[in-house]
Each structure stands twice: as structure tokens, then as C-alpha cells.
Write an enzyme that holds these catalytic residues in place. Structure first.
Site, mmCIF file in Angstrom:
data_model
loop_
_atom_site.group_PDB
_atom_site.id
_atom_site.type_symbol
_atom_site.label_atom_id
_atom_site.label_comp_id
_atom_site.label_asym_id
_atom_site.label_seq_id
_atom_site.Cartn_x
_atom_site.Cartn_y
_atom_site.Cartn_z
ATOM 1 N N ASP A 52 0.847 -1.192 0.000
ATOM 2 C CA ASP A 52 0.000 0.000 0.000
ATOM 3 C C ASP A 52 0.885 1.245 0.000
ATOM 4 O O ASP A 52 1.502 1.582 1.012
ATOM 5 C CB ASP A 52 -0.922 0.014 1.225
ATOM 6 C CG ASP A 52 -1.857 1.205 1.162
ATOM 7 O OD1 ASP A 52 -2.691 1.234 0.232
ATOM 8 O OD2 ASP A 52 -1.734 2.130 1.993
ATOM 9 N N HIS A 118 -7.569 9.739 -2.655
ATOM 10 C CA HIS A 118 -7.131 9.598 -1.260
ATOM 11 C C HIS A 118 -8.158 10.123 -0.251
ATOM 12 O O HIS A 118 -8.393 9.510 0.786
ATOM 13 C CB HIS A 118 -5.807 10.349 -1.081
ATOM 14 C CG HIS A 118 -4.990 9.891 0.067
ATOM 15 N ND1 HIS A 118 -3.625 9.919 0.065
ATOM 16 C CD2 HIS A 118 -5.324 9.390 1.277
ATOM 17 C CE1 HIS A 118 -3.164 9.451 1.218
ATOM 18 N NE2 HIS A 118 -4.177 9.127 1.963
HETATM 19 N N1 LIG Z 1 -5.741 5.997 2.953
HETATM 20 C C1 LIG Z 1 -5.371 6.682 4.005
HETATM 21 O O1 LIG Z 1 -5.801 7.830 4.232
HETATM 22 C C2 LIG Z 1 -4.426 6.060 4.989
HETATM 23 C C3 LIG Z 1 -4.267 6.631 6.271
HETATM 24 C C4 LIG Z 1 -3.413 5.988 7.179
HETATM 25 C C5 LIG Z 1 -2.747 4.830 6.816
HETATM 26 N N2 LIG Z 1 -2.900 4.299 5.553
HETATM 27 C C6 LIG Z 1 -2.207 3.058 5.139
HETATM 28 O O2 LIG Z 1 -2.400 2.065 6.159
HETATM 29 C C7 LIG Z 1 -1.127 1.630 6.623
HETATM 30 C C8 LIG Z 1 -1.187 1.213 8.084
HETATM 31 O O3 LIG Z 1 -1.601 2.281 8.887
HETATM 32 P P1 LIG Z 1 -0.630 2.974 9.938
HETATM 33 O O4 LIG Z 1 0.760 2.825 9.455
HETATM 34 O O5 LIG Z 1 -1.155 4.342 10.164
HETATM 35 O O6 LIG Z 1 -0.918 2.218 11.306
HETATM 36 P P2 LIG Z 1 -0.874 0.701 11.813
HETATM 37 O O7 LIG Z 1 -0.458 -0.243 10.751
HETATM 38 O O8 LIG Z 1 -2.169 0.492 12.507
HETATM 39 O O9 LIG Z 1 0.250 0.825 12.905
HETATM 40 C C9 LIG Z 1 1.598 0.994 12.544
HETATM 41 C C10 LIG Z 1 2.382 1.073 13.808
HETATM 42 O O10 LIG Z 1 2.200 -0.160 14.526
HETATM 43 C C11 LIG Z 1 3.450 -0.689 14.913
HETATM 44 N N3 LIG Z 1 3.321 -2.154 14.767
HETATM 45 C C12 LIG Z 1 3.192 -2.858 13.610
HETATM 46 N N4 LIG Z 1 3.097 -4.171 13.872
HETATM 47 C C13 LIG Z 1 3.154 -4.318 15.203
HETATM 48 C C14 LIG Z 1 3.133 -5.432 16.069
HETATM 49 N N5 LIG Z 1 3.006 -6.672 15.602
HETATM 50 N N6 LIG Z 1 3.241 -5.203 17.402
HETATM 51 C C15 LIG Z 1 3.361 -3.947 17.897
HETATM 52 N N7 LIG Z 1 3.393 -2.838 17.117
HETATM 53 C C16 LIG Z 1 3.292 -3.021 15.779
HETATM 54 C C17 LIG Z 1 4.458 -0.094 13.954
HETATM 55 O O11 LIG Z 1 5.676 0.111 14.593
HETATM 56 P P3 LIG Z 1 7.023 -0.627 14.097
HETATM 57 O O12 LIG Z 1 7.299 -0.148 12.714
HETATM 58 O O13 LIG Z 1 7.997 -0.168 15.106
HETATM 59 O O14 LIG Z 1 6.731 -2.106 14.161
HETATM 60 C C18 LIG Z 1 3.836 1.264 13.586
HETATM 61 O O15 LIG Z 1 4.283 2.255 14.509
HETATM 62 C C19 LIG Z 1 -0.227 2.846 6.375
HETATM 63 O O16 LIG Z 1 1.136 2.511 6.457
HETATM 64 C C20 LIG Z 1 -0.701 3.261 5.009
HETATM 65 O O17 LIG Z 1 -0.153 2.411 4.013
HETATM 66 C C21 LIG Z 1 -3.739 4.896 4.659
#
Ligand SMILES: NC(=O)c1ccc[n+]([C@@H]2O[C@H](COP(=O)([O-])OP(=O)(O)OC[C@H]3O[C@@H](n4cnc5c(N)ncnc54)[C@H](OP(=O)(O)O)[C@@H]3O)[C@@H](O)[C@H]2O)c1
Length: 353
Positions: A52, A118
Site C-alpha cells: 500500500d 485519497h
Molecule cells: N488511505 C489513508 O488515508 C491512509 C491513512 C493511514 C494509513 N494508511 C495506510 O495504512 C497503513 C497502516 O496504517 P498505519 O501505518 O497508520 O498504522 P498501523 O499499521 O495500525 O500501525 C503501525 C504502527 O504499529 C506498529 N506495529 C506494527 N506491527 C506491530 C506489532 N506486531 N506489534 C506492535 N506494534 C506493531 C508499527 O511500529 P514498528 O514499525 O515499530 O513495528 C507502527 O508504529 C499505512 O502505512 C498506510 O499504508 C492509509
């Protein structure tokens, strides 16, 4: 409990375009430089086939580097699903094709599997901070603009630049508006979903319309303290999207993990709480896009296939309270009434077109 379109032999969902979207994708927001390349490399080695991405994240070159290596190493292009998104500053119809071409160039690809609008909003071209810093620079998207933007998105499919098109952060009302004129029904609505922001009505609505729902922020941790606020990339930037000032958002990860419901289920099944949460997402028929930069977590976040939550456990997670949106920028709070309702065009907007 399994969504009808889930293909369990291939661990993917089938989109309304007939294309398959792998059920777990690696999120790439807030993944910087070499760390980003390394995370994508690890993910592809572990078995992820869904990335993504977003031009706005400022790291598509780094993602593309790992992807190109894998493709040179024998991974087939048709076996990996790559998403990118059209940012709010470049959704004027005349900029849509250029925007996708910039993504393709940075990712070193000839087509995207999925391209998403987006947000259902328009910001002035050139003001790419997130959220816009200057008062009055944030513009609500008039419906005629969405129609024209969507038509430009439809052209991308006709031109073979993308296989499927969709939206992100759209409410029921906004999707209804889009469906009133869309020739191509969105394949996906990517929205924030986790046990503390389930958006049941939106998920059901999209699924009933044949629109697949992808869960962003599935772990409820929008901010990482590993990284700086400035994402850098050497990538081409004809879209004039400068470095992004990321919003500080609250996190519900810790409360979610500490919830005895999730912790007890995880302990009983010998899984991590994060695996339980991601598995819950799959079982409601959504693909999940966890982001991690740590190899071990990238691995365990993907290990959610050959086991399942019982109906009882699944329902327990479905009743967790409170419900709390995390990605709550200044503009998400207008999504329920719908910016499409607020047709207040300004000179900037006209210029942006
Ligand atoms: N369309 C949109 O508007 C939009 C908005 C937000 C996000 N997104 C997409 O969704 C993806 C995911 O969302 P997000 O990055 O905001 O949040 P998330 O995936 O809910 O959380 C990411 C965080 O969780 C930690 N993490 C991951 N796996 C873990 C585990 N097994 N145990 C403990 N902590 C863990 C990571 O830290 P570490 O790296 O230290 O493991 C990171 O700080 C984004 O990267 C993006 O591609 C899209």
C-alpha cells in the site's frame, strides 16, 4: 463469517473488476529511506504480495527499489498487487494522469493494480502540507469536481495505467454521490478500521454495493516514534508535492492490546494481540494493511491465515467500546455531512482545475 469474495486457497479477495487483492498488504506510511526498502524487501520475502503506497508518503522510490529487485529475482509482476493514491492537491482532472505517471516512474512500474482518490477533498495545487497550513487553503470538494476527477480516473483504466480504481476515506453519503454518475464502480474504499473504529454501517454498505473495503491503520497505531516527521525521497516530483508535515494522531494501540478481551483471546490461541486484531479484520471481509519496519513484526503480522477466531471471540471484539477515530485531521470531521454538500468554490479552486 468469511466474506463471500474471500479466496482461502490464495488468501485474497476478489474485486468487482475480477482482479484479486491479497488479504494482507504492507502499509508504507512513515517508512523512510533504506529502512523502507528493507521493510519491503522483508515483506516480499515473507510472502506479502500487496503493497500500500502513496506518492504523498515520499518513499515510492524506496518501495520501488525493493520491488524491482524482487521482480528481477523472479517475482512475477502479476503476482504482486501495488496500490497508490491521488493526493488532494492533484485531483484536478488535468493532473490525474500526470500524478499516476509520477507514481509509476518512482515505483518503476508500467501499471498500478489500484489507484485511489485519497480523500473526498480538494486542496489548492502546490499546498501539499497535510493538513494545509495556510488558513483558507483547504477547499471542500464540489460535486462537479468529484465527477470530473472520477472520469479522469476512469480514463486511467481505459489507458491501461491502472487495473482498478477506488476511493479512500469516503463515507456512505459520498459513495452514494459517486455511484450516481460513476461508469466504473469503485473497486475499493480504503478506510480506517480497527476494533475501536469499526464503522460497521460503512463496511456493510460498501460490501452490499460490491465495493471491497481495505482497513488502513488496522492496528490503531498511526504514529511511529521511530521516525522523523519529514519523509524524504529522491523521487520525481512533478506533482509538486513537497515534504509532508505528518499529523500527530492519538493511538489506541495500547488500550486495544491491553483490553482483556483481546489479550485473553491471544493468550488462549497462542497468538499475539496484533495477530488477533488483524485476523478479526480479515474475518469481517476486509483486507488489512499493517505497517511495520521490524522484520519480526512484519513476519508475525502476515501469519494470520491458517487459523481463525471462533464466532464467539469474533463477536466479543465486535462489541468493544469506545469507538474512536484516529486519523482525525482537521478535514475528516466534515466527512459525515459530506464535503460534497458544501459547494463553495473559490478562485483558488478554479485555478486548480
Ligand atoms: N488511505 C489513508 O488515508 C491512509 C491513512 C493511514 C494509513 N494508511 C495506510 O495504512 C497503513 C497502516 O496504517 P498505519 O501505518 O497508520 O498504522 P498501523 O499499521 O495500525 O500501525 C503501525 C504502527 O504499529 C506498529 N506495529 C506494527 N506491527 C506491530 C506489532 N506486531 N506489534 C506492535 N506494534 C506493531 C508499527 O511500529 P514498528 O514499525 O515499530 O513495528 C507502527 O508504529 C499505512 O502505512 C498506510 O499504508 C492509509
Amino acid at each position: 463469517m468469511r466474506a463471500k469474495s474471500f479466496n482461502s486457497s490464495e488468501n485474497c479477495f476478489v474485486l468487482n473488476t475480477g482482479h484479486k487483492i491479497p488479504a494482507v498488504g504492507l502499509g508504507t506510511w512513515q517508512a523512510d529511506g533504506d529502512i523502507c526498502t528493507e521493510a519491503v524487501r522483508t515483506a516480499l520475502e515473507v510472502g506479502y504480495r500487496h503493497l500500500d503506497c502513496d506518492h504523498l508518503y515520499g518513499n515510492e522510490v524506496e518501495v520501488g527499489q525493493a520491488l524491482s529487485e524482487a521482480l528481477r529475482g523472479g517475482l512475477k509482476r502479476e503476482d504482486v498487487f501495488v496500490t497508490s493514491k491521488l493526493w488532494c492537491t492533484t485531483n484536478a482532472p488535468k493532473r490525474v494522469e500526470t500524478s499516476v505517471k509520477v507514481c509509476l516512474k518512482n515505483l518503476e512500474l508500467s501499471y498500478l493494480d489500484l489507484y485511489l482518490v485519497h480523500w473526498p477533498l480538494t486542496f489548492s495545487f502546490g499546498d501539499a502540507t497535510d493538513p494545509p497550513r495556510k488558513p483558507g487553503m483547504e477547499l471542500r470538494q464540489p460535486s462537479h469536481r468529484l465527477k470530473a476527477t472520477w472520469q479522469a480516473m476512469e480514463c486511467l483504466v481505459e489507458k491501461g495505467l491502472v487495473n482498478s480504481i477506488g476511493v479512500s476515506n469516503f463515507s456512505i453519503q459520498q459513495i452514494e454521490e459517486l455511484l450516481s454518475f460513476a461508469k466504473i464502480i469503485p473497486a475499493v474504499n480504503q478506510v480506517e478500521l480497527h476494533p475501536f473504529w469499526r464503522q460497521d454501517d460503512l463496511v456493510k454498505f460498501c460490501q452490499a454495493k460490491g465495493i471491497h473495503v481495505s482497513a488502513h491503520t488496522p492496528l490503531g497505531v498511526p504514529a511511529s516514534n521511530l521516525l522523523s516527521n519529514e519523509c524524504g525521497s529522491s523521487g520525481e516530483d512533478e506533482c509538486e508535492t513537497p515534504r509532508i508535515a505528518f499529523r500527530r494522531c492519538r493511538s489506541v494501540h495500547v488500550p486495544m492490546i491491553k483490553t482483556s478481551v483481546v489479550a485473553n483471546i491471544a493468550a488462549r490461541l497462542n497468538k499475539t494481540p496484533e495477530q488477533v486484531i488483524l485476523r478479526w479484520g480479515l474475518q469481517r471481509g476486509t483486507s488489512v494493511l499493517p505497517r511495520s519496519l521490524r522484520p519480526e513484526r512484519i513476519k508475525t503480522n502476515f501469519d494470520i491465515f491458517n487459523w481463525s477466531l471462533s464466532e464467539e471471540d469474533w463477536k466479543k471484539i465486535n462489541s468493544l467500546e469506545p469507538q474512536l477515530r484516529l486519523i482525525d485531521s482537521g478535514y475528516s470531521n466534515i466527512s459525515e455531512a459530506g464535503p460534497l454538500q458544501a459547494v463553495q468554490e473559490t478562485d483558488d479552486d478554479i485555478e486548480g482545475i
